[in-house]
Design an enzyme around this catalytic site. Structure first.
Site, short mmCIF file in Angstrom:
data_model
loop_
_atom_site.label_atom_id
_atom_site.label_comp_id
_atom_site.label_asym_id
_atom_site.label_seq_id
_atom_site.Cartn_x
_atom_site.Cartn_y
_atom_site.Cartn_z
N LYS A 91 28.11 38.80 42.46
CA LYS A 91 29.07 39.67 43.52
C LYS A 91 28.50 40.94 43.16
CE LYS A 91 33.54 38.73 45.74
NZ LYS A 91 34.80 38.22 45.30
N SER A 119 36.72 36.37 49.39
CA SER A 119 35.78 36.72 49.27
C SER A 119 34.56 37.17 48.70
CB SER A 119 36.44 38.25 48.82
OG SER A 119 36.25 38.62 47.33
N SER A 129 39.48 34.19 46.29
CA SER A 129 37.73 34.52 46.46
C SER A 129 37.03 34.13 45.58
CB SER A 129 38.14 35.62 46.06
OG SER A 129 38.82 36.80 47.37
#
Lengths: 98, 473
Positions: B73, B148, B172
Site C-alpha cells: 500500500k 482504504s 481499512s
C-alpha cells in the site's frame, strides 16, 4: 436547535489547522461538519462516570545509544528548498527575506 | 512450468521448491495479468516490474516467500520508491528508507511489483478518495473495492500479487478484503511494527496482511510479526509460528455472537452467510454463545472523534518545508496554509477540521475526553465478552461492494465501518474471510475478533471457517 459549528468557529478552527477555506468550500463544509459533529455528539448520553481511564502501559524505550540512522543527505533529500545542508524557509521573525 | 498457476502462496512456495516453477516465470505471468487487467482495475499507483524481475531472479527458492510478488500500500515506505499516500501533497515524495514490515518481507524473499492505491492518507472506505484515480473492484468493475486499502485487496483478488500489505485504522484492511473476496487480517496492536507507515491515527493504526487464504495470511505474519526497537508501540512477545498453529477443527471453542449487533440492518445474503457460518462452527465442534457488548454501537461515533483528532495532529507535519509539496506564500503561515490547501483533498480537510475542532479549547472535554472514556468502556466490555467466548463472529460489512459514486455522503460512508471499528478501539486482533457471494455474485466477508495476543488462535479459527465455507486450506 442550536448550531454546533458556525462560520466564525469554522474559520477559527481552519486557522488553527493552517487550512484556508475558500468561499465555495465554506457552505458545504459547514453542512458536513454540523451533521458529523451532531452524529458523534450522541456520546453525551453514554454514562461514563464509572470509567477510570487507564494509563497506557509504560512504553519501553530503546537504549539511548548512538546508532547508524539516515544520513543527512537522505533525511533532507525531500526538502523543497535547501542551502548548505539547511532547509530554506521564509523569515519567521518578521522583517524582509534576504 | 506446470500448466496451472498456483493460486496461493502455499501452492506457489511448493511449486518453486519442487522446481516446477521459478520466481521469474511466475513474475512474468503476473506481469501479463497486470498489463492486461490493471488498466481497468487500477490497483497500482506505481509499478516496478523490471526491478521486481531482477529481485525475483535473485530470490532464494528456499526462503520463506521464495520470490513471491507481494504488493505494498502506498502509505508504507519502500526505500527509493515513491510514497504518495494517494495525496497531491506527497505526489513526488521518494521514501528515504523502508518500513520494517517491508524490510521483513524483502528479507524473507518477497518481491514488490508495485505500490497500491488508497484513499488519501487511508481516510475512506472505497478508494474513491485517492487524489489520483479510483480503483475498481475486479469482481465487477462498476463497483468499489472498498477502502482504504482497496488497491492492495484488488491486486490480490485480480491475481496481480500473491499477497499484499495494507494499513487498518478503522477497518481499512478488512472492509476492502470483504468487498474483494480475499482475506484481510488486522493483528493485535503492537504485534507488527508501524515504522515506515505514514501515521494517520497512531493509537489505532496497524499493518496487516491481505491474502487469498487464511494460511497465506499466517505465512505472511510469520515474516512480519516481530518486536522492532524503531517502533515504541511494538511489543516484545514470545515467538509464535502462525502457520504451524493452524488446527483442523473448532473443537472446544466458544464462538460468541454479539447481541447488540443483531438488530442492525445488514443485506439479507450477509445475514444468511452468518447463519451458514454458525452452523459450520457447530459442525466443527464449537459451541455458540450469546454475548453482550452493551456500548458497541457507540464505537462508530467515538472513532469519528478519536481518529480525526489523531489525524489532525499527525498531518500537522505536512507544512511544505521538509518534504512534499511547497506552495509559496508571503510569510510562513501563508506558506503552510497554501501548501496544505493545495495538497489535501476534501475528505482529509474535513477530518483535519473535525480533529482540530474536537481538540480545541472549550470542546475538548465534551468531545475528545468523552470519546476516550467511551473507548475505554467498549474495550472493557469487549475484553469481558472475550472471556466468555474465544472468538466473536460478526459480518465484516453491512453490505457487499457498492457502485462507484453511489455513496456521496461522508457520514453514510463512515457507517460502512460499523463492524470493523470496535477491534481498532480495543486493539484486539480481527480478520475478515470470504464467506460466499450475494445474488449479484459479489463477495461477502465475515469477521472474527479474538482477545489481544490470541492472533495465532484467531487465524486458526478463521482458517476452519474459511475452509468449511469453500476456501483453500
Amino acid at each position: 436547535m442550536a448550531m454546533i459549528i458556525d462560520k466564525e468557529t469554522l474559520e477559527h478552527v481552519a486557522s488553527l489547522a493552517r487550512l484556508e477555506i475558500t468561499p465555495e468550500e465554506e457552505g458545504p463544509l459547514l453542512g458536513d461538519l454540523e451533521r458529523i459533529l451532531g452524529y458523534v455528539a450522541q456520546l453525551s448520553s453514554v454514562d461514563t462516570s464509572a470509567i477510570v481511564s487507564k494509563r497506557p502501559a509504560m512504553t519501553e524505550l530503546r537504549p539511548d545509544e548512538p546508532s547508524a540512522g539516515l544520513t543527512r543527505e537522505a533525511g533532507l533529500g525531500g526538502a523543497p528548498a535547501m542551502r548548505d545542508a539547511f532547509v530554506v524557509v521564509r523569515n519567521v521573525m518578521g522583517g524582509e527575506d534576504e | 512450468m506446470s500448466s496451472e498457476l498456483p493460486r496461493t502462496l502455499k501452492q506457489y512456495r511448493h511449486a518453486v521448491r519442487a522446481h516446477e516453477l521459478s520466481a521469474e516465470e511466475y513474475l512474468d505471468e503476473t506481469r501479463q495479468l497486470i498489463e492486461r487487467g490493471d488498466p481497468q482495475v487500477k490497483a497500482f499507483l506505481h509499478l516496478r516490474l523490471d526491478a521486481a524481475r531482477s529481485d525475483a531472479q535473485a530470490a532464494d527458492p528456499s526462503s520463506p516467500l521464495a520470490g513471491a510478488p507481494i504488493a505494498v500500500k502506498d502509505n508504507i515506505m519502500m526505500a527509493g520508491e515513491r510514497c504518495t499516500c494517494g495525496s497531491r501533497i506527497l505526489e513526488h515524495y521518494v521514501a528515504p528508507y523502508s518500513a520494517t514490515a517491508v524490510r521483513s518481507l524483502l528479507a524473507a524473499g518477497a518481491v514488490v511489483p508495485g505500490k497500491t492505491n488508497l484513499d488519501e492518507f487511508a481516510m475512506g472506505s472505497s478508494t474513491e478518495n485517492s487524489a489520483f484515480f479510483p480503483t475498481h473492484n475486479p469482481t465487477d468493475l462498476t463497483r468499489v473495492p472498498g477502502g482504504s486499502s482497496g488497491g492492495s485487496t484488488a491486486a490480490v483478488a485480480a491475481g496481480f500479487a500473491l499477497g499484499a500489505i495494507g494499513s487498518d485504522t478503522g477497518g481499512s484492511v478488512r472492509q476492502p478484503a470483504a468487498f474483494c473476496g480475499v482475506v484481510g487480517f488486522k493483528p493485535t496492536y503492537g504485534l507488527v511494527s508501524r515504522y515506515g507507515l505514514v501515521a494517520f491515527g497512531s493509537s489505532l493504526d496497524c499493518i496487516g496482511p491481505i491474502a487469498r487464504s487464511v494460511r497465506d495470511a499466517a505465512i505472511m505474519m510469520n515474516v512480519m510479526a516481530a518486536h522492532d526497537p524503531k517502533d515504541a508501540t511494538s511489543v516484545k512477545r514470545p515467538h509464535v509460528d502462525f502457520e504451524a498453529a493452524l488446527q483442523p477443527t473448532l473443537a472446544g471453542k466458544r464462538v460468541g455472537i454479539i447481541r447488540e449487533l443483531q438488530g442492525l440492518d445488514v443485506q439479507p445474503e450477509i445475514a444468511a452467510a452468518m447463519e451458514t457460518a454458525r452452523k459450520a462452527a457447530v459442525k466443527s465442534g464449537a459451541s455458540i454463545v450469546d454475548v453482550r457488548v452493551p456500548h458497541i454501537l457507540s464505537a462508530l461515533p467515538a472513532y469519528y472523534i478519536i481518529a480525526p483528532a489523531e489525524c489532525s495532529a499527525n498531518l500537522g507535519r505536512f507544512d511544505g518545508v521538509r518534504y512534499g509539496l511547497h506552495v509559496d506564500g508571503r510569510d510562513m503561515t501563508e506558506t503552510y496554509s497554501r501548501t496544505r490547501n493545495a495538497g489535501f483533498g476534501t475528505e482529509v480537510k474535513r477530518r483535519i477540521l473535525i480533529g482540530a475542532f474536537v481538540l480545541s479549547a472549550g470542546y475538548y472535554d465534551a468531545y475528545y475526553k468523552k470519546a476516550s472514556s467511551v473507548r475505554q468502556l467498549i474495550t472493557d466490555e469487549l475484553d469481558a465478552a472475550l472471556q466468555s467466548a474465544d472468538v466473536l463472529l460478526t459480518p465484516t460489512t453491512p453490505t457487499t461492494a457498492f457502485r462507484l459514486g453511489a455513496v456521496t455522503d461522508a457520514l453514510e460512508m463512515y457507517k460502512a465501518d460499523v463492524f470493523t471499528i470496535p477491534a481498532n478501539l480495543a486493539g484486539v486482533p480481527a480478520i475478515s474471510f470470504p464467506a460466499g457471494k450475494d445474488a449479484a455474485g459479489l463477495p461477502i466477508g465475515l469477521q472474527l475478533m479474538g482477545p489481544r495476543w490470541s492472533d495465532a488462535e484467531l487465524l486458526s479459527s478463521a482458517n476452519v471457517f474459511f475452509t468449511a465455507l469453500g476456501g483453500e486450506s
